[in-house]
Design a protein around this motif. Structure first.
Motif, PDB file in Angstrom:
ATOM      1  N   LEU A  71      -0.752  11.464   4.441  1.00 21.86           N
ATOM      2  CA  LEU A  71      -0.005  11.822   5.648  1.00 21.86           C
ATOM      3  C   LEU A  71      -0.532  13.117   6.256  1.00 21.86           C
ATOM      4  O   LEU A  71      -0.686  13.219   7.472  1.00 21.86           O
ATOM      5  N   GLU A  72      -0.818  14.096   5.400  1.00 26.09           N
ATOM      6  CA  GLU A  72      -1.380  15.350   5.912  1.00 26.09           C
ATOM      7  C   GLU A  72      -2.716  15.101   6.592  1.00 26.09           C
ATOM      8  O   GLU A  72      -2.976  15.616   7.683  1.00 26.09           O
ATOM      9  N   ASP A  73      -3.566  14.295   5.961  1.00 22.03           N
ATOM     10  CA  ASP A  73      -4.871  13.970   6.552  1.00 22.03           C
ATOM     11  C   ASP A  73      -4.708  13.228   7.876  1.00 22.03           C
ATOM     12  O   ASP A  73      -5.468  13.465   8.824  1.00 22.03           O
ATOM     13  N   ALA A  74      -3.733  12.330   7.937  1.00 17.74           N
ATOM     14  CA  ALA A  74      -3.502  11.579   9.175  1.00 17.74           C
ATOM     15  C   ALA A  74      -3.057  12.506  10.302  1.00 17.74           C
ATOM     16  O   ALA A  74      -3.519  12.372  11.441  1.00 17.74           O
ATOM     17  N   ILE A  75      -2.180  13.452  10.001  1.00 21.34           N
ATOM     18  CA  ILE A  75      -1.729  14.417  11.011  1.00 21.34           C
ATOM     19  C   ILE A  75      -2.923  15.197  11.546  1.00 21.34           C
ATOM     20  O   ILE A  75      -3.145  15.282  12.760  1.00 21.34           O
ATOM     21  N   LEU A  76      -3.703  15.768  10.632  1.00 16.67           N
ATOM     22  CA  LEU A  76      -4.836  16.587  11.054  1.00 16.67           C
ATOM     23  C   LEU A  76      -5.887  15.746  11.781  1.00 16.67           C
ATOM     24  O   LEU A  76      -6.476  16.194  12.767  1.00 16.67           O
ATOM     25  N   GLY A  77      -6.108  14.522  11.320  1.00 19.68           N
ATOM     26  CA  GLY A  77      -7.074  13.642  11.960  1.00 19.68           C
ATOM     27  C   GLY A  77      -6.672  13.288  13.382  1.00 19.68           C
ATOM     28  O   GLY A  77      -7.510  13.303  14.296  1.00 19.68           O
TER      29      GLY A  77
ATOM     30  N   VAL B 172       1.902   9.306  13.768  1.00 16.52           N
ATOM     31  CA  VAL B 172       1.315   9.435  12.433  1.00 16.52           C
ATOM     32  C   VAL B 172       1.757   8.270  11.560  1.00 16.52           C
ATOM     33  O   VAL B 172       0.936   7.634  10.885  1.00 16.52           O
ATOM     34  N   ALA B 173       3.045   7.978  11.557  1.00 13.62           N
ATOM     35  CA  ALA B 173       3.575   6.887  10.738  1.00 13.62           C
ATOM     36  C   ALA B 173       2.914   5.559  11.099  1.00 13.62           C
ATOM     37  O   ALA B 173       2.528   4.787  10.218  1.00 13.62           O
ATOM     38  N   ARG B 174       2.765   5.317  12.377  1.00 16.75           N
ATOM     39  CA  ARG B 174       2.124   4.069  12.819  1.00 16.75           C
ATOM     40  C   ARG B 174       0.646   4.033  12.436  1.00 16.75           C
ATOM     41  O   ARG B 174       0.091   2.971  12.156  1.00 16.75           O
ATOM     42  N   ALA B 175      -0.002   5.193  12.442  1.00 19.91           N
ATOM     43  CA  ALA B 175      -1.433   5.249  12.121  1.00 19.91           C
ATOM     44  C   ALA B 175      -1.708   4.929  10.653  1.00 19.91           C
ATOM     45  O   ALA B 175      -2.753   4.356  10.336  1.00 19.91           O
TER      46      ALA B 175
ATOM     47  N   MET C 141       0.845  -1.186   0.000  1.00 19.93           N
ATOM     48  CA  MET C 141       0.000   0.000   0.000  1.00 19.93           C
ATOM     49  C   MET C 141       0.885   1.243   0.000  1.00 19.93           C
ATOM     50  O   MET C 141       1.702   1.425   0.882  1.00 19.93           O
ATOM     51  N   ALA C 142       0.731   2.066  -0.993  1.00 22.04           N
ATOM     52  CA  ALA C 142       1.490   3.310  -1.074  1.00 22.04           C
ATOM     53  C   ALA C 142       0.765   4.391  -0.272  1.00 22.04           C
ATOM     54  O   ALA C 142      -0.453   4.538  -0.353  1.00 22.04           O
ATOM     55  N   VAL C 143       1.534   5.121   0.493  1.00 25.17           N
ATOM     56  CA  VAL C 143       0.986   6.210   1.292  1.00 25.17           C
ATOM     57  C   VAL C 143       1.406   7.513   0.633  1.00 25.17           C
ATOM     58  O   VAL C 143       2.596   7.782   0.479  1.00 25.17           O
ATOM     59  N   GLY C 144       0.436   8.323   0.245  1.00 22.95           N
ATOM     60  CA  GLY C 144       0.716   9.569  -0.438  1.00 22.95           C
ATOM     61  C   GLY C 144       0.850  10.746   0.514  1.00 22.95           C
ATOM     62  O   GLY C 144       0.541  10.652   1.702  1.00 22.95           O
ATOM     63  N   GLU C 145       1.311  11.870  -0.058  1.00 26.82           N
ATOM     64  CA  GLU C 145       1.485  13.090   0.730  1.00 26.82           C
ATOM     65  C   GLU C 145       0.186  13.505   1.406  1.00 26.82           C
ATOM     66  O   GLU C 145       0.173  13.868   2.582  1.00 26.82           O
ATOM     67  N   ARG C 146      -0.890  13.473   0.650  1.00 32.33           N
ATOM     68  CA  ARG C 146      -2.189  13.889   1.191  1.00 32.33           C
ATOM     69  C   ARG C 146      -2.640  12.954   2.320  1.00 32.33           C
ATOM     70  O   ARG C 146      -3.231  13.395   3.306  1.00 32.33           O
TER      71      ARG C 146
END
Length: 86
Positions: free
Chosen positions: A8-14, A30-33, A1-6
């Motif tokens: 990661l940004e969404d995960a931070i804000l979430g 964030v990385a673990r999430a 599963m590729a994780v994109g920039e968006r």
């Protein structure tokens, strides 16, 4: 599963949305999430998470802190935290 920039940004804000006002998150949270296997592989996301946080900081959506003090994301070394601006 590729994780994109968006992603990661969404995960931070979430994650910040689910924390108390003024609380912060560690880039490793964030990385673990976002990593499908939280026990392995999340470390490879640490630099991308820091870059995502820097983009959000440039837009005024978050602050990058070290020892509770806002720092310039481009110059931050060592452990940092991410929080909403005060």
């Amino acid at each position: 599963m590729a994780v994109g920039e968006r992603d990661l940004e969404d995960a931070i804000l979430g994650l910040l949305d689910r924390r108390a006002a003024g609380a912060s998150v560690c880039p490793s949270d964030v990385a673990r999430a976002v990593h499908p296997d939280a026990d392995e592989g999340w470390r490879e996301l640490m630099d991308p998470v820091r870059r995502a946080a820097a983009r959000l900081a440039a837009r005024g959506q978050v602050e990058i802190t070290r020892h509770g003090t806002p720092v310039d994301p481009a110059r931050a070394r060592g452990p940092v935290r991410i929080r909403r601006p005060a």
